[in-house]
Every structure is written in structure tokens, then in C-alpha cells.
Design an enzyme around this catalytic site. Structure first.
Site, PDB file in Angstrom:
ATOM      1  N   GLU A 128      -1.831  -0.198   2.090  1.00  0.00           N
ATOM      2  CA  GLU A 128      -1.349  -1.584   2.213  1.00  0.00           C
ATOM      3  C   GLU A 128      -0.011  -1.694   2.926  1.00  0.00           C
ATOM      4  O   GLU A 128       0.747  -2.644   2.737  1.00  0.00           O
ATOM      5  CB  GLU A 128      -1.296  -2.256   0.834  1.00  0.00           C
ATOM      6  N   GLU A 239     -10.266  -0.753  -3.219  1.00  0.00           N
ATOM      7  CA  GLU A 239      -9.738  -1.426  -4.409  1.00  0.00           C
ATOM      8  C   GLU A 239     -10.407  -2.779  -4.564  1.00  0.00           C
ATOM      9  O   GLU A 239     -10.446  -3.565  -3.621  1.00  0.00           O
ATOM     10  CB  GLU A 239      -8.223  -1.663  -4.327  1.00  0.00           C
TER      11      GLU A 239
END
Length: 318
Positions: A128, A239
């Protein structure tokens, strides 16, 4: 998303790769102490024996470094070897410590040899980082990120590091939010990757209808959008999940019942078709995305039913 498009993507995988089922695992415990080999052993064993499932036999890591050290390889590696758990390795790529991550990877390759490399499902360079430098990430105080050019450079360094080792040829990619992947300014990272790891949480999408009744469609809309920007490369779900407790975010209510619904609709559509790392086996944070209660996972029962009925396998948003 229709089953036909999900199935078509799964067909792009080779052999067992399309069957990867795993959880994300932090490098620290709930008290912030570094997780030790015994902790990873217990978690990996519990994941493989979860009632209602065929076993979660893979683990996604965020870092190569054992907590409390500079560049010692993480103790999840010997735990994985002991429990025959495959690994999606992670090298943290923000904050200027990538050289230490790379050193830990090189040490692990030398120290554990083929016992380790045979278990590598893939290598993620960063997590991320692109989201954290985006306007949304900055607005949400998400921390230090990394530019696309940095991620590409780090990917190239990892490819060089695994040449001549048992990890040569293992897929190297990057994990980021689906919003980062559909941002065309990050296309150089797509070009550099063997696979794209996608993080998507309808619970957090507070600018749209993020109720549990819309969550299935919201997730697969994000998945389809990421596939559309992947240039034919595999998209791994690295995720996703729904919290069992925590604050209400717009229309998203954290509850065990809603986590059960999200699992039945999303997890049961993905498992066995797309490489999937669910968030998370256990945690104590709020919101809490745990599948089992935090603590002694060896005796912990799932907080909700993880069974995927045959009739629901492959079902997804229309």
C-alpha cells in the site's frame, strides 16, 4: 461480478497456484512484542485446521525482518518450514529501510536453502505504498509511502537478489489498494510486476453505499476494475474481510453476523479460484477483523461459520 469472468481469471493460473488460501500475519503480537517462531507455529497450525474449511495453508507476511532486529530474517520462515506453510513474502518498501529488507531476504535464502525456497508462493515488494502517497492516503494520515519509480527499482533489486538461488523464477509483485491499481499514474508498477496484489475493503468505502447488502457487489466491482488495469497479469486478493466488532463506518456495521455474510458471499466465491489472503486470523485492534478470538489459537473456534456450501461456490455479485 459473474462467475464466468472469475473462472476465466482463475484459468490463467497454473496448477496449485490457483488454490492458494491464506491469511495475513503481523510481525508483532497484540502487546507489540515481536512474534516468535512458536507464535507463528501456533497460528499456521490453527489456520490449517480451521473447522469448516479445507485448510488455509499459506501466509502473507509484511516484512522479511524479525521484530527487534535490524536485518535478521523473520521467524515466520522456520515456522513455515516446520508446518509446511507456503509464504507470500513481504518486503516493506516505505521509510528508507528497504536495504535491510533485502539483506534479510538474502540471508534467509542462504540460511534456509530449498527448505525455504520451495515454500515461496510469491514475493511482494511493498504494501500500500502507492495508496499512502495518494490524496486519499495523505488525507487519512496513512503514513510514509513510496513513489512508483521507487517500487519499480526495488522490484528490480529483488529480481537480481534471487537470481542464482532456489527462488529464481518465483513471481515478484506488489500489493496495494484497488484504488492505487486503477490510477494510471502507477502503470509502471503494473509493468514491473508478475502479479498484482489487491487490497479491497467495502467496509472502508464510506463515500458510497457500503452496507453489507452491497458489499459483495462493491468488492467484485473493485476486483473487476483492478483486473481491467492489470494488462493480463494475475490479480491476487491479498487483503479483504469484514470486522466482527468496531465502529459503524457510514452504512457499514461491524458485527459477527455481517462478517459471516461477507465470508459466505466473497470468500466462498474466491477460494479455490483466485489466490486469496484473508484479513485476518486473529487481532485485537478496533475494528477487529478476526476470524478466531485472539489468544490461544490452538483451541480457538471460528467466530462464525466458515463452511462454503457447494451451491454457493462460485456465486458472486450479478
Amino acid at each position: 461480478m459473474r462467475f464466468s469472468s472469475l473462472y476465466s481469471l482463475a484459468a490463467a493460473f497454473h496448477g496449485a497456484a490457483a488454490q492458494i488460501r491464506g491469511f495475513n500475519y503481523a510481525s508483532t503480537l497484540s502487546n507489540s512484542a515481536p512474534a516468535q517462531q512458536s507464535d507463528f507455529n501456533a497460528e499456521f497450525t490453527a489456520a490449517k485446521n480451521l473447522p469448516g474449511t479445507s485448510g488455509f495453508t499459506s501466509a502473507r507476511l509484511y516484512t522479511m525482518i524479525q521484530g527487534g532486529t535490524t536485518d535478521t530474517p523473520i521467524s515466520a520462515i522456520p515456522a513455515a518450514i516446520a508446518t509446511n506453510t507456503t509464504l507470500l513474502l513481504g518486503l516493506w518498501a516505505s521509510g528508507g529501510t528497504f536495504a535491510n529488507e533485502l539483506a534479510a531476504l538474502k540471508t534467509a535464502l542462504s540460511q534456509y536453502g530449498t527448505d525455504f525456497t520451495n515454500l515461496i508462493a510469491g514475493i511482494s515488494v511493498g504494501s500500500e505504498d502507492l495508496y499512502r502517497i495518494s490524496p486519499t492516503g495523505i488525507e487519512n494520515n496513512s503514513g510514509v509511502g513510496a513513489e512508483p519509480s521507487d517500487i519499480v527499482n526495488y522490484i528490480n533489486q529483488v529480481r537480481s537478489a534471487i537470481q542464482g538461488t532456489g527462488a529464481k523464477g518465483k513471481p515478484v509483485g506488489h500489493v496495494d489498494t484497488w484504488t492505487a491499481w486503477v490510477n494510471t499514474s502507477n502503470s509502471a508498477v503494473v509493468d514491473a510486476c508478475d502479479f498484482l496484489g489487491m487490497d479491497a475493503y467495502p467496509y472502508w468505502q464510506t463515500t458510497t453505499d457500503n452496507s453489507i447488502s452491497s458489499a459483495n457487489a462493491t468488492f467484485f466491482s473493485a476486483y473487476d476494475a483492478t483486473v481491467g488495469q492489470a494488462k493480463g497479469k494475475p490479480v491476487w486478493v491479498t487483503e479483504t474481510g469484514w470486522p466482527v466488532s468496531g465502529p459503524t463506518e457510514n452504512q457499514a456495521v461491524a458485527s459477527t453476523q455481517n462478517a459471516q455474510t461477507y465470508w459466505s458471499q466473497v470468500a466462498c466465491s474466491l477460494l479455490g479460484k483466485v489466490n486469496t489472503y484473508w484479513y485476518i486470523l486473529q487481532e485485537t485492534a478496533s475494528p477487529n477483523f478476526s476470524v478466531v478470538s485472539a489468544g490461544d489459537v490452538s483451541s480457538a473456534a471460528p467466530l462464525y461459520d466458515l463452511t462454503c456450501a457447494a451451491s454457493s461456490s462460485g456465486a458472486s455479485a450479478q
